[in-house]
Design an enzyme around this catalytic site. Structure first.
Site, short mmCIF file in Angstrom:
data_model
loop_
_atom_site.label_atom_id
_atom_site.label_comp_id
_atom_site.label_asym_id
_atom_site.label_seq_id
_atom_site.Cartn_x
_atom_site.Cartn_y
_atom_site.Cartn_z
N THR A 8 0.86 -1.19 0.00
CA THR A 8 0.00 0.00 0.00
C THR A 8 0.90 1.25 0.00
O THR A 8 2.01 1.24 0.53
CB THR A 8 -0.93 0.03 1.23
OG1 THR A 8 -0.14 0.17 2.42
CG2 THR A 8 -1.79 -1.23 1.33
N GLY A 9 0.40 2.31 -0.65
CA GLY A 9 1.16 3.56 -0.68
C GLY A 9 2.45 3.44 -1.46
O GLY A 9 3.52 3.85 -1.01
N ALA A 10 2.34 2.89 -2.69
CA ALA A 10 3.55 2.57 -3.45
C ALA A 10 3.88 3.61 -4.53
O ALA A 10 4.79 3.40 -5.33
CB ALA A 10 3.41 1.19 -4.08
N SER A 11 3.16 4.73 -4.57
CA SER A 11 3.40 5.69 -5.67
C SER A 11 4.70 6.46 -5.49
O SER A 11 5.20 7.07 -6.44
CB SER A 11 2.23 6.67 -5.75
OG SER A 11 2.07 7.34 -4.52
N ILE A 14 8.90 5.42 0.47
CA ILE A 14 9.31 4.09 0.94
C ILE A 14 8.57 2.98 0.19
O ILE A 14 9.16 1.97 -0.20
CB ILE A 14 9.07 3.99 2.47
CG1 ILE A 14 10.03 4.95 3.20
CG2 ILE A 14 9.23 2.56 2.96
CD1 ILE A 14 9.73 5.14 4.70
N GLY A 15 7.26 3.19 -0.06
CA GLY A 15 6.49 2.16 -0.77
C GLY A 15 7.01 1.91 -2.17
O GLY A 15 7.10 0.76 -2.62
N SER A 136 7.02 3.75 12.95
CA SER A 136 7.92 4.89 13.14
C SER A 136 8.49 4.87 14.55
O SER A 136 7.82 4.39 15.49
CB SER A 136 7.12 6.18 12.94
OG SER A 136 7.78 7.27 13.54
N TYR A 149 -0.14 11.07 15.05
CA TYR A 149 0.78 10.21 14.30
C TYR A 149 1.46 9.21 15.26
O TYR A 149 1.51 8.01 14.99
CB TYR A 149 1.82 11.07 13.58
CG TYR A 149 2.78 10.28 12.72
CD1 TYR A 149 2.39 9.83 11.46
CD2 TYR A 149 4.07 9.98 13.16
CE1 TYR A 149 3.27 9.10 10.66
CE2 TYR A 149 4.94 9.26 12.38
CZ TYR A 149 4.54 8.83 11.13
OH TYR A 149 5.42 8.11 10.33
P1 NDP Z 1 5.14 9.54 1.36
O1 NDP Z 1 4.35 10.71 1.80
O2 NDP Z 1 6.35 9.75 0.54
O3 NDP Z 1 4.19 8.49 0.60
C1 NDP Z 1 2.96 8.12 1.17
C2 NDP Z 1 2.29 7.07 0.31
O4 NDP Z 1 1.08 6.67 0.97
C3 NDP Z 1 1.88 7.60 -1.06
O5 NDP Z 1 1.98 6.53 -1.99
C4 NDP Z 1 0.43 7.98 -0.86
O6 NDP Z 1 -0.36 7.93 -2.06
C5 NDP Z 1 -0.03 6.86 0.07
N1 NDP Z 1 -1.23 7.21 0.82
C6 NDP Z 1 -1.44 8.25 1.65
N2 NDP Z 1 -2.70 8.21 2.14
C7 NDP Z 1 -3.29 7.10 1.61
C8 NDP Z 1 -4.57 6.51 1.71
N3 NDP Z 1 -5.53 7.04 2.49
N4 NDP Z 1 -4.83 5.40 1.01
C9 NDP Z 1 -3.87 4.85 0.22
N5 NDP Z 1 -2.64 5.35 0.09
C10 NDP Z 1 -2.35 6.46 0.77
O7 NDP Z 1 5.48 8.77 2.72
P2 NDP Z 1 6.74 7.87 3.15
O8 NDP Z 1 7.18 7.04 2.02
O9 NDP Z 1 7.70 8.73 3.85
O10 NDP Z 1 6.04 6.97 4.27
C11 NDP Z 1 5.67 5.62 4.07
C12 NDP Z 1 5.43 4.99 5.44
O11 NDP Z 1 6.61 5.10 6.22
C13 NDP Z 1 4.32 5.67 6.25
O12 NDP Z 1 3.57 4.72 6.93
C14 NDP Z 1 5.10 6.54 7.22
O13 NDP Z 1 4.36 6.80 8.39
C15 NDP Z 1 6.30 5.67 7.48
N6 NDP Z 1 7.44 6.41 8.02
C16 NDP Z 1 8.07 7.37 7.28
C17 NDP Z 1 9.12 8.08 7.82
C18 NDP Z 1 9.85 9.15 7.07
O14 NDP Z 1 10.71 9.82 7.69
N7 NDP Z 1 9.61 9.36 5.79
C19 NDP Z 1 9.58 7.81 9.18
C20 NDP Z 1 8.85 6.80 9.86
C21 NDP Z 1 7.83 6.11 9.28
P3 NDP Z 1 -0.57 9.25 -2.99
O15 NDP Z 1 0.73 9.46 -3.74
O16 NDP Z 1 -1.68 8.87 -3.91
O17 NDP Z 1 -0.90 10.36 -2.06
#
Ligand code: NDP
Length: 239
Positions: A8-11, A14-15, A136, A149
Site C-alpha cells: 500500500t502507498g507505493a506511488s 518508501i512504498g 515509526s 501520528y
Molecule cells: P510519502 O508521503 O512519501 O508516501 C505516502 C504514500 O502513501 C503515497 O503513496 C500515498 O499515495 C499513500 N497514501 C497516503 N494516504 C493514503 C490513503 N488514504 N490510502 C492509500 N494510500 C495512501 O510517505 P513515506 O514514504 O515517507 O512513508 C511511508 C510509510 O513510512 C508511512 O507509513 C510513514 O508513516 C512511514 N514512516 C516514514 C518516515 C519518514 O521519515 N519518511 C519515518 C517513519 C515512518 P498518494 O501518492 O496517492 O498520495
C-alpha cells in the site's frame, strides 16, 4: 511461480522503493495509492518491463473498509502484505480537528485491520504468509506536535505484536519496521534549519534513504519463520 505481494502507498517514497526491490527479487505485485494514479501506473509498467513480473496498480483509500474490500476482489492469492501507506499531521493537539484525527488514525492504523482481515484468509488457505507493517520511532517514544501520528504508530506496534501471536499457530509471520528520519516527501515540510537540527541528533549524521528501508524489509522477509511479533528499527542509531 512468482510470490505475490501487496504494497500500500507505493506511488512514491518508501512504498515505491519496496516495490522496486521486490520486483527485482521476482515478486508479482499489487500496488496501491490514494491519488497519484499516473505515477503508479508508470511505475507498474516500468517494473513489468524491467523485471518481467506482473504488476497491478489500483487507486484505493486504505482508510476505507469498503475500498479495501473492493481492492481484494482483484487479489485471488497473496504471500506478502506490506502495510506502508501513511500520512503525518504536524500541529498542536488542541488545534487538531476530529476529522483530521480520524484521517490520521484511519490511514495509519485502521487500514491495517482492513487489509489484514482480507489477506489473512488467503494466507490461511496455504498455512503461510508474511505481514510487514511500516511503523515509526515516534510509535515508541512519541513526538511533540505529532500526537495523532505517534498514537497511530504506537497502535501499529501493538497491532503487530498481538496479531503475530494470533497467527503464529497458522504459520503466518507478522513483523514491523520502525523507521527513523527517511528522506521522502513526508518530510518536505521541514525547513532547512529543522532538517539540520534533526540530523545533528542522528549518530550517522544523515537521513536514511528509501532504498535502505527496502533492503531492511527484504532482510525481514528473508528471516526464519520463527521470527514473528518483532519491531525492527532502522534509524541510524537515533533513538
Ligand atoms: P510519502 O508521503 O512519501 O508516501 C505516502 C504514500 O502513501 C503515497 O503513496 C500515498 O499515495 C499513500 N497514501 C497516503 N494516504 C493514503 C490513503 N488514504 N490510502 C492509500 N494510500 C495512501 O510517505 P513515506 O514514504 O515517507 O512513508 C511511508 C510509510 O513510512 C508511512 O507509513 C510513514 O508513516 C512511514 N514512516 C516514514 C518516515 C519518514 O521519515 N519518511 C519515518 C517513519 C515512518 P498518494 O501518492 O496517492 O498520495
Amino acid at each position: 511461480m512468482n510470490k505475490k505481494a501487496l504494497i500500500t502507498g507505493a506511488s512514491r517514497g518508501i512504498g515505491e522503493a519496496i516495490a522496486r526491490k521486490l520486483a527485482s527479487e521476482h515478486y508479482d505485485l499489487y500496488l496501491t495509492c490514494l491519488h497519484s494514479e499516473e505515477k503508479l501506473h508508470a511505475l507498474a509498467t516500468y517494473l513489468e518491463q524491467e523485471y518481467n513480473v506482473s504488476v497491478g496498480a489500483f487507486l484505493c483509500d486504505v482508510s476505507s473498509c469498503k475500498e479495501v474490500d473492493k481492492l481484494f476482489r482483484h487479489i485471488p492469492s497473496l504471500d506478502v502484505l506490506i502495510n506502508n501507506a501513511g500520512i503525518s499531521y504536524i500541529g498542536l493537539l488542541t488545534d487538531m480537528s476530529p476529522q483530521a484525527w480520524d484521517r490520521v488514525l484511519g490511514t495509519n492504523l485502521n487500514s491495517l485491520f482492513y487489509t489484514s482481515r482480507n489477506a489473512i484468509p488467503l494466507m490461511l488457505q496455504r498455512h503461510r504468509g508474511k505481514i510487514i507493517n511500516i511503523s515509526s520511532v515516534w510509535g515508541e517514544c512519541g513526538a511533540s506536535m505529532e500526537v495523532a501520528y505517534s498514537a497511530s504508530k504506537g497502535g501499529v506496534n501493538s497491532f503487530t505484536r498481538a496479531l503475530a501471536k494470533e497467527l503464529a499457530p497458522s504459520g503466518i509471520q507478522v513483523n514491523a519496521i520502525s523507521c527513523g528520519l527517511i528522506n521522502t516527501e513526508m518530510n518536505l515540510h521541514l525547513t532547512e534549519e529543522e532538517r539540520c537540527s534533526l540530523i545533528e541528533e542522528i549518530p550517522t549524521d544523515r537521513m536514511g534513504n528509501t532504498a535502505e528501508v527496502a533492503d531492511m524489509l527484504y532482510a525481514v522477509l528473508s528471516m526464519p519463520s520463527y521470527t514473528t511479533g518483532q519491531i525492527f528499527t532502522i534509524d541510524g542509531g537515533w533513538r
